[in-house]
Design a protein around this motif. Structure first.
Motif, PDB file in Angstrom:
ATOM      1  N   LEU A 202       0.321   6.196   4.479  1.00 27.00           N
ATOM      2  CA  LEU A 202      -0.353   5.646   5.961  1.00 27.00           C
ATOM      3  C   LEU A 202       0.333   6.392   7.092  1.00 27.00           C
ATOM      4  CD1 LEU A 202      -2.174   3.245   6.046  1.00 27.00           C
ATOM      5  CD2 LEU A 202      -0.416   1.789   6.541  1.00 27.00           C
ATOM      6  N   ALA A 203       1.768   6.889   7.100  1.00 20.13           N
ATOM      7  CA  ALA A 203       2.238   7.258   8.261  1.00 20.13           C
ATOM      8  C   ALA A 203       1.530   8.777   8.210  1.00 20.13           C
ATOM      9  CB  ALA A 203       3.771   7.531   8.068  1.00 20.13           C
TER      10      ALA A 203
ATOM     11  N   VAL B  69       0.559  -6.097  11.210  1.00 20.74           N
ATOM     12  CA  VAL B  69       0.662  -4.820  11.472  1.00 20.74           C
ATOM     13  C   VAL B  69       1.901  -4.191  10.798  1.00 20.74           C
ATOM     14  CG1 VAL B  69      -0.364  -5.169  13.528  1.00 20.74           C
ATOM     15  CG2 VAL B  69       1.933  -5.558  13.575  1.00 20.74           C
ATOM     16  N   ALA B  70       2.533  -4.768   9.806  1.00 22.53           N
ATOM     17  CA  ALA B  70       3.687  -4.170   9.333  1.00 22.53           C
ATOM     18  C   ALA B  70       3.274  -2.873   8.557  1.00 22.53           C
ATOM     19  CB  ALA B  70       4.235  -5.083   8.114  1.00 22.53           C
ATOM     20  N   GLY B  71       2.199  -2.652   8.089  1.00 21.56           N
ATOM     21  CA  GLY B  71       1.870  -1.522   7.225  1.00 21.56           C
ATOM     22  C   GLY B  71       1.637  -0.336   8.616  1.00 21.56           C
TER      23      GLY B  71
ATOM     24  N   ASP C 252       4.137  -2.231  -0.215  1.00 19.67           N
ATOM     25  CA  ASP C 252       5.284  -2.183   0.271  1.00 19.67           C
ATOM     26  C   ASP C 252       6.127  -0.940  -0.545  1.00 19.67           C
ATOM     27  OD1 ASP C 252       5.390  -4.319   1.838  1.00 19.67           O
ATOM     28  OD2 ASP C 252       5.581  -5.888   0.174  1.00 19.67           O
ATOM     29  N   SER C 253       5.529  -0.344  -1.014  1.00 21.63           N
ATOM     30  CA  SER C 253       5.982   0.951  -1.581  1.00 21.63           C
ATOM     31  C   SER C 253       6.404   2.317  -0.817  1.00 21.63           C
ATOM     32  CB  SER C 253       5.435   1.376  -2.933  1.00 21.63           C
ATOM     33  OG  SER C 253       3.975   1.993  -2.548  1.00 21.63           O
ATOM     34  N   ASP C 254       7.504   2.855  -0.982  1.00 24.72           N
ATOM     35  CA  ASP C 254       7.638   4.043  -0.155  1.00 24.72           C
ATOM     36  C   ASP C 254       6.518   5.012  -0.143  1.00 24.72           C
ATOM     37  OD1 ASP C 254       9.992   3.130   0.537  1.00 24.72           O
ATOM     38  OD2 ASP C 254      11.353   4.025  -1.060  1.00 24.72           O
ATOM     39  N   ARG C 255       5.821   5.208  -1.423  1.00 24.40           N
ATOM     40  CA  ARG C 255       4.715   6.173  -1.466  1.00 24.40           C
ATOM     41  C   ARG C 255       3.711   5.849  -0.487  1.00 24.40           C
ATOM     42  NH1 ARG C 255       1.643   7.813  -7.250  1.00 24.40           N
ATOM     43  NH2 ARG C 255       0.332   9.724  -6.366  1.00 24.40           N
TER      44      ARG C 255
END
Length: 493
Positions: free
Chosen positions: A350-351, A102-104, A342-345
């Motif tokens: 996802l947020a 669930v890290a994403g 794992d990229s900021d983009r």
């Protein structure tokens, strides 16, 4: 007040409600009471309730009726939904397997105890003279502690009623009367976590996901919200699969296509700036996934074509060349997908999807069914025009545009089905699915010919190999492309 005793119903008991003497409510039957030990559920989430936004659940449960102690993760998402159970005697730390999955969805933010729920249950059963079960009632006493800036404790009692077919009308009437005396009211099926958090939702600015709440009162808005929610859940569930080392590439891409199609076909119902940004970012992410999917499709396609050839026409290590090269390419492209996670983009994307799931930026046009119906029919007309144009000529770009428009018309009919009428929508979906499949076959053949030309050239300069079989497969793909073009002309007339 309980007006009828319905099998499989949950009743909430008011704070003033008094429980009856259960052993006396069905005279002439045998009453059995099963006091169960208390059990606890410990729910984890981030400080911002990120898992809650996705309707995900990560919890530890102590031993209880019909269950072992352990951790449980539930992620919605249709076919991509995830349910994981890990037996454990300790609630101190969630297993790495679950937190990594669930890290994403959490944006990498730390998990902490969010809610604890303590439940005690007394179960009552009644049997007739033939020892047949007549009814079962479970009386639960629940205490939920919601951990935020300060702990909030909620307590309630609830009754779960199940009536068997062996119960008579007299038995049912007696159960109804007993529930009425407790002032118990039927309540929607609701998990303990939902009930515990209901009192603090406003404090955390967490509305119920749009497709599942009051917006359904407005029919058009509810249709939109339901469809959006389904696609958003699938994309999030695909993220969990990828982090678990599984392959959700195809269904995730389909959910993205449906979502992008909705943004474009029904553009009037979305706030323009947010719609445009999300469309652009979904296009980017779909492209990353698409590089993997294209290789997967071709590896399966070429392997099947090779299997259909007579053995004497397969010269050299053709199968090994196709499988080895394409698997290596797939692995390379999948590594790029994992780096993207794992990229900021991607985290920003996802947020944003999480916010859209809670409160999509819909305009007033979303309240008007005719706006949705007109947009769906406009998509159909556009698809028909492009399909006829593509079938009449030999322009590859026209075929591509026709395939894309057929998808949009199909997806628009899926979304608008409750407004268009189920029968009409079913016919529409079937029609454009057929066009999409035929033109998709043409597209796959075009990609395959490019690959086969490359394989053939490489084999021609490699000792122990030759390009004969690749050339033969190339010719068969040209025939398949032409056949698809003819079929496209048939299904569009």
């Amino acid at each position: 007040m309980a007006s009828s005793a319905t099998a499989g119903t949950t009743y909430l008991i008011s704070s003033q409600g008094r429980l009856p003497r259960w052993q006396d409510i069905l005279p002439g039957t045998r009453h059995v009471e099963h006091p169960a030990p208390e059990h606890r559920s410990i729910y984890l989430d981030t400080a911002g309730r990120d898992l809650r936004r996705w309707d995900c659940m990560l919890r530890y449960r102590t031993p209880g009726p019909d269950r072992e102690a352990g951790w449980e993760l539930v992620v919605p998402g249709g076919k991509l939904g995830t349910e994981l159970h890990i037996d454990s005697d300790t609630s101190d730390l969630a297993p790495d397997e679950l937190t990594a999955a669930v890290a994403g969805l959490t944006g990498g933010r730390p998990l902490r105890r969010s809610v604890t729920v303590d439940t005690g249950e007394h179960r009552h059963e009644w049997y007739d003279r033939n020892d047949r079960l007549l009814a079962r009632i479970g009386v639960e006493t629940v205490a939920a502690t919601v951990i935020g800036e300060a702990a909030t404790v909620e307590q309630w009692q609830q009754i779960h009623l199940d009536i068997s077919d062996a119960a008579s009308k007299k038995h049912r009437t007696a159960l109804t009367a007993a529930l009425a005396r407790t002032d118990a009211a039927p309540t929607p099926q609701r998990g303990e976590l939902d009930r515990a958090l209901a009192t603090i939702e406003a404090h955390f600015s967490l509305a119920t996901p749009a497709g599942k709440a009051a917006d359904k009162v407005v029919r058009a808005r509810g249709v939109l919200a339901d469809y959006l929610d389904t696609q958003l859940e699938a994309i999030a569930a695909g993220d969990v699969w990828l982090r678990r080392g599984l392959d959700p590439i195809h269904p995730t891409r389909v959910a993205i296509r449906r979502l992008r199609s909705t943004l474009r076909t029904f553009r009037k119902v979305f706030e323009p700036t947010q719609r445009s940004w999300l469309d652009s970012e979904l296009y980017w992410y779909a492209g990353v996934l698409g590089q993997v999917r294209d290789v997967q499709v071709q590896r399966v396609r070429l392997a099947a074509a090779l299997e259909d050839l007579p053995p004497e026409l397969v010269m050299g290590p053709v199968a090994a060349r196709i499988d080895t090269d394409l698997r290596a390419d797939e692995r390379h492209r999948l590594d790029e997908v994992l780096r993207t996670l794992d990229s900021d983009r991607y985290r920003t994307l996802l947020a944003t999807l999480a916010r859209w799931r809670i409160q999509p930026p819909l305009t007033e046009e979303a309240d008007r069914p005719r706006v949705i119906v007109k947009a769906a029919r406009r998509a159909e007309r556009k698809a028909d025009t492009r399909a006829r144009t593509a079938a009449d000529g030999e322009d590859e770009q026209a075929l591509h545009l026709a395939r894309r428009s057929a998808k949009r018309a199909r997806y628009a009919a899926e979304l608008a089905a409750p407004l268009l009428g189920r029968h009409r929508a079913k016919r529409t979906i079937s029609h454009y699915t057929r066009i999409q499949q035929v033109l998709g076959e043409h597209q796959d053949s075009a990609v395959a010919t490019d690959l086969l030309r490359e394989f053939g050239a490489r084999a021609g300069t490699t000792p122990g190999e030759n390009g004969f079989t690749f050339g033969l497969l190339y010719g068969l793909e040209l025939q398949a492309a032409e056949r698809a073009r003819r079929q496209a002309a048939e299904v569009t007339t």
